[in-house]
Design a protein around this motif. Sequence first.
Motif, PDB file in Angstrom:
ATOM      1  N   THR A   1       0.835  -1.205   0.000  1.00  0.00           N
ATOM      2  CA  THR A   1       0.000   0.000   0.000  1.00  0.00           C
ATOM      3  C   THR A   1       0.869   1.254   0.000  1.00  0.00           C
ATOM      4  OG1 THR A   1      -1.735  -1.179   1.220  1.00  0.00           O
ATOM      5  CG2 THR A   1      -1.866   1.212   1.207  1.00  0.00           C
TER       6      THR A   1
ATOM      7  N   LEU B   1      -4.470  -8.118  -2.199  1.00  0.00           N
ATOM      8  CA  LEU B   1      -5.524  -7.445  -1.447  1.00  0.00           C
ATOM      9  C   LEU B   1      -5.258  -5.944  -1.359  1.00  0.00           C
ATOM     10  CD1 LEU B   1      -8.103  -7.703   0.205  1.00  0.00           C
ATOM     11  CD2 LEU B   1      -6.700  -8.144   2.230  1.00  0.00           C
TER      12      LEU B   1
ATOM     13  N   LEU C   1      -7.856  -3.138  -2.608  1.00  0.00           N
ATOM     14  CA  LEU C   1      -8.372  -2.131  -1.675  1.00  0.00           C
ATOM     15  C   LEU C   1      -7.970  -0.722  -2.093  1.00  0.00           C
ATOM     16  CD1 LEU C   1      -7.709  -3.921   1.759  1.00  0.00           C
ATOM     17  CD2 LEU C   1      -9.920  -3.535   0.654  1.00  0.00           C
ATOM     18  N   TYR C   2      -6.698  -0.595  -2.510  1.00  0.00           N
ATOM     19  CA  TYR C   2      -6.215   0.731  -2.902  1.00  0.00           C
ATOM     20  C   TYR C   2      -6.925   1.218  -4.157  1.00  0.00           C
ATOM     21  CZ  TYR C   2      -2.940   4.593  -3.492  1.00  0.00           C
ATOM     22  OH  TYR C   2      -2.393   5.838  -3.605  1.00  0.00           O
TER      23      TYR C   2
ATOM     24  N   GLY D   1     -10.103   6.102   3.315  1.00  0.00           N
ATOM     25  CA  GLY D   1      -9.989   4.713   2.862  1.00  0.00           C
ATOM     26  C   GLY D   1      -8.596   4.160   3.075  1.00  0.00           C
TER      27      GLY D   1
ATOM     28  N   ILE E   1      -7.077   1.061   5.627  1.00  0.00           N
ATOM     29  CA  ILE E   1      -6.135  -0.024   5.290  1.00  0.00           C
ATOM     30  C   ILE E   1      -5.021  -0.088   6.335  1.00  0.00           C
ATOM     31  CG2 ILE E   1      -4.467  -0.879   3.604  1.00  0.00           C
ATOM     32  CD1 ILE E   1      -6.147   0.444   1.418  1.00  0.00           C
TER      33      ILE E   1
END
Length: 414
Positions: free
Chosen positions: A30, A155, A159-160, A170, A174
Amino acid sequence: MKEKTLNRNFIFLIIGQALSMFGTALLKFTLSLLILDLTSSATLFGTITAIGYLPPIFLSPIGGIIADRSNKRNLMIALDGLYGILAVLLVFSLSFPNVLILITVVMVGLSVVSSFETPIVQSSIPLIQGKDSLIQSNAIVSQINMIANLIGPLLAGLLYSAVGRTYILGVQIIFSGCAICFSSAAILEAFIKIPKISLSPISNPLHAIQKDLGESFHFLKSKQIYVFKAILLNAAFVLLIQPLITTGAPFIIRVVLNLSSVLNGLSQAFMGTAGLIGGIIAGMIANKFKTNKIYWLFWIMGMSIAVFGCTLLLGLSANLTYIMFVIIGIVIFTSASIAGIFIMSAIQQNVPKDMLGRIMSFYSAIVSIALPIGILFYGYLYEKFINHLPAIMFFTAIAILGIGYIGKKTYRHL
């Protein structure tokens, strides 16, 4: 009577490690996406990423000393606690204007914590597992690491993509999820019981470092020279194999074969899965495959690379060349995973329990030095000799076959 591999202590250890590794993979990937969005600069992204390679090189030996002289369970709890604190800092850092500086500091912090965590975990496994279960135990830990490194980035990417960097809340969610993973790992690790190893106390930390490092090198050079040789051979292997594939895959697929990034991503997924399969196979053959036969795996890898060199000479279509590259990559990563697990287990079995942390940290430091050197080396070779790729493959194949031949005597003594 043979002790069960999945005993209470080991179950708590592997679940804690699974949560910690998954949180780390999710967090780092991320962060990499966020840095790219914030900078839009490949150079700056590469610089920040490269900084993360430095702490393990210098701090792993210190981590090994701490691992041998301290309560390993408490150290695991503290380190996962530090991971959690860093994740929480990231949550708040996104609200500050100088977010890139803060992210860089946190990435260095993650690398520092990792420098201490690796030797602690590697030196704890032989203390809670019997020798008969050591290979299966290392195979399970290896599989968990690979699964985390497969699922975590996937994942994180999903998600990103869903929240985007513009939706700060958001991204904060995470990072909060990562903090929960680390906190849960620390709680589970509190239930692990690891036998304590007593070393003579030294009041001056600098004297302790000097004494412990001196003892480690004396042990490797005079008492267990074959362990020392095995570590150096593995470092040479890491320098050659991993960069050949990880640096070569995107270059060969995207630049040389001019194929899509989707196929490049698929190749990475196949090779990551091959490493996982190698861990499973290592656990299955633990009582059948002998350490003195490890050189067979090096010869398999060397011959596989030579076959790919021949494939490049034949001038096949891009798609056929890609298929051959992926098949050979799968063979290499499967063999490398099996070899790595058996070598790690053999080193652990030949090192006294009160020196496990220091020797395993030396092992980690040597590998940490070899990997970036290999990446730079193969990056230069691929760019300089783009029209002579078969020569690069044949050169690497000969080197790997040579490592196997040299290691034949070494592995017989482990």
